[in-house]
Scaffold this motif. Structure first.
Motif, short mmCIF file in Angstrom:
data_model
loop_
_atom_site.label_atom_id
_atom_site.label_comp_id
_atom_site.label_asym_id
_atom_site.label_seq_id
_atom_site.Cartn_x
_atom_site.Cartn_y
_atom_site.Cartn_z
N ILE A 1 0.87 -1.18 -0.10
CA ILE A 1 0.03 0.16 0.15
C ILE A 1 0.85 1.03 0.00
O ILE A 1 0.49 1.99 -0.68
CB ILE A 1 -1.06 0.04 1.06
CG1 ILE A 1 -1.88 -1.18 0.89
CG2 ILE A 1 -1.71 1.36 1.34
CD1 ILE A 1 -2.94 -1.32 2.36
N VAL A 2 1.83 1.25 0.97
CA VAL A 2 2.59 2.57 1.14
C VAL A 2 3.85 2.78 0.10
O VAL A 2 3.79 3.83 -0.69
CB VAL A 2 3.22 2.61 2.40
CG1 VAL A 2 4.08 3.73 2.55
CG2 VAL A 2 2.12 2.50 3.44
N VAL A 3 4.40 1.70 -0.23
CA VAL A 3 5.70 1.65 -1.10
C VAL A 3 5.29 1.73 -2.69
O VAL A 3 5.67 2.66 -3.30
CB VAL A 3 6.82 0.70 -0.90
CG1 VAL A 3 7.93 0.76 -1.67
CG2 VAL A 3 7.09 0.93 0.67
N PHE A 4 4.43 0.72 -2.95
CA PHE A 4 3.85 0.52 -4.36
C PHE A 4 2.50 1.01 -4.69
O PHE A 4 2.34 1.11 -5.80
CB PHE A 4 4.13 -0.95 -4.61
CG PHE A 4 5.49 -1.43 -4.33
CD1 PHE A 4 6.58 -1.18 -5.32
CD2 PHE A 4 5.79 -2.18 -3.25
CE1 PHE A 4 7.79 -1.66 -5.09
CE2 PHE A 4 7.09 -3.05 -3.36
CZ PHE A 4 7.96 -2.74 -4.26
N GLY A 5 1.87 1.76 -3.51
CA GLY A 5 0.56 2.38 -4.02
C GLY A 5 -0.35 1.23 -4.48
O GLY A 5 -1.36 1.62 -5.21
N LEU A 6 -0.62 0.04 -4.27
CA LEU A 6 -1.15 -1.04 -4.67
C LEU A 6 -2.37 -1.06 -3.79
O LEU A 6 -2.75 -0.29 -2.90
CB LEU A 6 -0.69 -2.47 -4.57
CG LEU A 6 0.71 -2.42 -5.39
CD1 LEU A 6 1.39 -3.82 -5.21
CD2 LEU A 6 0.47 -2.30 -7.15
N ALA B 1 4.57 7.44 5.49
CA ALA B 1 3.51 7.50 4.51
C ALA B 1 2.79 8.84 4.42
O ALA B 1 2.74 9.36 5.71
CB ALA B 1 2.57 6.25 4.65
N GLU B 2 2.10 9.22 3.37
CA GLU B 2 1.07 10.51 3.36
C GLU B 2 -0.08 10.09 4.15
O GLU B 2 -0.47 8.82 4.54
CB GLU B 2 0.67 10.53 1.95
CG GLU B 2 1.97 10.86 0.99
CD GLU B 2 2.46 12.11 1.30
OE1 GLU B 2 1.76 13.03 1.83
OE2 GLU B 2 3.60 12.56 0.90
N VAL B 3 -0.77 10.99 4.70
CA VAL B 3 -1.83 10.83 5.74
C VAL B 3 -2.81 9.81 4.90
O VAL B 3 -3.20 8.99 5.68
CB VAL B 3 -2.52 12.20 5.92
CG1 VAL B 3 -3.64 11.92 6.81
CG2 VAL B 3 -1.54 12.97 6.80
N TYR B 4 -3.30 10.17 3.88
CA TYR B 4 -4.46 9.27 3.15
C TYR B 4 -3.92 7.90 2.90
O TYR B 4 -4.78 7.01 3.34
CB TYR B 4 -4.56 9.85 1.80
CG TYR B 4 -5.90 8.97 1.04
CD1 TYR B 4 -7.33 8.87 1.62
CD2 TYR B 4 -5.58 8.35 -0.18
CE1 TYR B 4 -8.15 8.17 0.97
CE2 TYR B 4 -6.37 7.49 -0.55
CZ TYR B 4 -7.68 7.37 -0.21
OH TYR B 4 -8.62 6.72 -0.84
N THR B 5 -2.58 7.53 2.70
CA THR B 5 -2.10 6.48 2.40
C THR B 5 -1.95 5.60 3.76
O THR B 5 -2.56 4.52 3.96
CB THR B 5 -0.98 6.25 1.77
OG1 THR B 5 -0.91 6.95 0.60
CG2 THR B 5 -0.39 4.74 1.31
N ALA B 6 -1.54 6.22 4.71
CA ALA B 6 -1.55 5.78 6.15
C ALA B 6 -2.74 5.47 6.92
O ALA B 6 -3.14 4.36 7.30
CB ALA B 6 -0.97 6.84 7.10
N GLU B 7 -4.03 6.18 6.46
CA GLU B 7 -5.15 5.96 6.83
C GLU B 7 -5.58 4.46 6.20
O GLU B 7 -6.29 3.77 6.89
CB GLU B 7 -6.12 7.09 6.45
CG GLU B 7 -7.62 6.85 7.00
CD GLU B 7 -8.55 7.91 6.45
OE1 GLU B 7 -9.57 7.76 6.80
OE2 GLU B 7 -7.89 8.86 6.22
N GLN B 8 -5.29 4.31 5.00
CA GLN B 8 -5.76 3.23 3.96
C GLN B 8 -4.96 2.00 4.90
O GLN B 8 -5.85 1.05 5.14
CB GLN B 8 -5.50 3.26 2.54
CG GLN B 8 -6.18 4.13 1.72
CD GLN B 8 -5.93 4.22 0.31
OE1 GLN B 8 -4.71 4.27 0.03
NE2 GLN B 8 -6.55 3.81 -0.42
#
Length: 357
Positions: A132-137, A193-200
Motif C-alpha cells: 500500500i505505502v511503497v508501491f501504491g497498490l 507515508a502520506e496521511v491518506y495512504t497511512a489511513e488506508q
C-alpha cells in the motif's frame, strides 16, 4: 462329580462395568457433539441478526423470502447484496483463523502458539503495508501480497527455529521475535507515508469486514475448499505428534514431514483469512482455549475450534456494527478488546500450573 470353576477369562463381565466403559468412551464424544450443535445454533441466531438489523431493518420473514429469491427488490439488495457477503466473509475467515490456531496450538502443545502471536499475521501485515505505502497498490494486489508475506514469514520462522527439528517453545520465541521486527517495519512505513495512504493502511491493519462483497467471498471460499480437506489429511498425524517425536517415530510417523505439512496448511489458512479480512487479532488465539473450556479441559477437535472461530468472528462483527449506537467499530477492535485480557489470563494460568516457561 464337581463342576470345574469358571476361569477368569470366561467370567461374565458385569453390566455396570460395561456401562462405565461405554460411558467413558462415548461421553466425551457426545459432549463435543452437543457443544458443536449449540455453537451452530448460536451461529444461526447471529446470522439472522446480522441479516435483519441495521440502518434499514428487514424483518426475519422478509429475510427468508429474500434468501429464497422471492423478496422485494430493496430487501434483496440489502440482504443478498450487502449483508450476506459480509456475514459469509466473517464466518469463513473466522473458521479459517480458528482452524489455523487450533493446528498450531495442538501441534506445538502451547496455547500461545497461534498465528497472530508467533508472527504469521505480522508477516502478512508487513507485506500488505509495503504494497500500500511503497508501491501504491490496492484491492486484490494487497491481498496477494499479504498471502505471500505470511508464507515467506513462516518459512523464515521455520528456518530460524530449526535445530535438528522444530520444537514448541523455540518456534514460539522465534516467532515472537520475528513479529516484533516486522512490527517495527510497519511502524516505520506508517511514519513515512502520506496521511491518506497511512489511513488506508491503518484500516487494513485493524482488521475490518466493511466493504465485503461477493468478489471477495468467492476466492475465499474457493481457497478454503482446498485448504480445509488438506488440513484434514495433514491432521491424521497430529495425534501421534502430540505424544512426542520419539513416540511418533516409534509408530512409524515421519515426524518432520508431518509437522511441515501441518505448519504449511495452518499458515495458508491464516494467510487466506488475513488477505480477506486483515490481521484480525485473537480469533485464532481464542478459538482453541474456548473450545477446551466448553468441553471441560479436554483437547478440542479442529472442527470445533473452527466452528467457534467462525461464530466468534461473526458475533464480534455484529457487536461492532450495532452495539455502540451510531458509532461502528471494525471487527478487529472488538476482538482485540476481548483477546487482550484472555491472553493475560492464559499467561497467568500457565505460570500458576508451572507451564509458563
Amino acid at each position: 462329580m464337581t463342576t470345574p470353576p469358571i476361569s477368569a477369562a470366561r467370567r461374565p463381565v458385569p453390566a455396570a462395568a460395561i456401562r462405565t466403559v461405554t460411558l467413558a468412551r462415548t461421553g466425551p464424544r457426545l459432549r463435543t457433539l452437543a457443544v458443536a450443535g449449540a455453537v451452530v445454533g448460536v451461529g444461526v441466531v447471529l446470522l439472522c441478526v446480522a441479516l435483519s438489523i441495521g440502518s434499514y431493518p428487514v424483518p426475519l420473514p422478509e429475510v427468508l423470502r429474500a434468501l429464497a429469491g422471492r423478496g422485494s427488490a430493496g430487501a434483496d439488495f440489502i440482504v443478498n447484496g450487502v449483508r450476506l457477503p459480509r456475514a459469509v466473509t466473517a464466518l469463513a475467515t473466522g473458521a479459517a483463523f480458528g482452524l489455523s490456531g487450533a493446528i498450531f496450538q495442538t501441534l506445538i502443545r502451547n496455547p500461545l502458539a497461534s498465528p497472530d502471536v508467533i508472527g504469521i499475521t505480522s508477516g502478512a501485515s508487513a507485506a500488505a503495508v509495503i504494497a500500500i505505502v511503497v508501491f501504491g497498490l490496492g484491492g486484490a494486489a494487497v491481498s496477494i501480497s499479504a498471502v505471500a508475506g505470511a508464507l515467506a514469514t513462516a518459512v523464515l520462522i521455520y528456518l530460524l527455529a530449526w535445530r535438528r527439528g522444530v520444537h514448541g517453545y523455540r518456534l514460539v520465541l522465534v516467532g515472537i521475535g520475528v513479529s516484533a521486527a516486522l512490527s517495527g517495519v510497519v511502524s516505520y512505513l506508517m511514519t513515512r507515508a502520506e496521511v491518506y495512504t497511512a489511513e488506508q493502511a491503518m484500516v487494513w491493519l485493524t482488521g475490518s469486514l466493511a466493504g465485503s462483497d461477493w468478489s471477495r467471498v468467492r476466492p475465499l471460499l474457493g481457497c478454503l475448499a482446498v485448504l480445509v480437506p488438506a488440513a484434514a489429511l495433514a491432521a491424521r498425524t497430529l495425534p501421534a505428534l502430540t505424544l512426542g517425536d520419539d513416540f511418533a517415530k516409534g509408530l512409524g510417523v515421519r515426524v518432520e514431514r508431518g509437522r511441515l505439512a501441518l505448519i504449511l496448511t495452518g499458515v495458508a489458512l491464516a494467510a487466506v483469512a488475513t488477505a480477506a479480512a486483515g490481521p484480525v487479532a485473537f480469533v485464532a488465539f481464542l478459538s482453541g482455549p474456548l473450545a477446551r473450556l466448553l468441553i471441560h479441559g479436554r483437547s478440542p477437535g479442529l472442527a470445533l475450534s473452527s466452528l467457534i472461530g467462525g461464530v466468534l468472528m461473526l458475533g464480534c462483527d455484529v457487536a461492532g456494527q450495532h452495539l455502540f449506537g451510531a458509532t461502528e467499530f471494525p471487527v478487529g477492535v472488538i476482538t482485540g478488546v476481548l483477546g487482550a485480557p484472555c491472553l493475560l489470563w492464559l499467561l497467568a494460568r500457565a505460570n500458576r500450573v508451572g507451564t509458563g516457561g
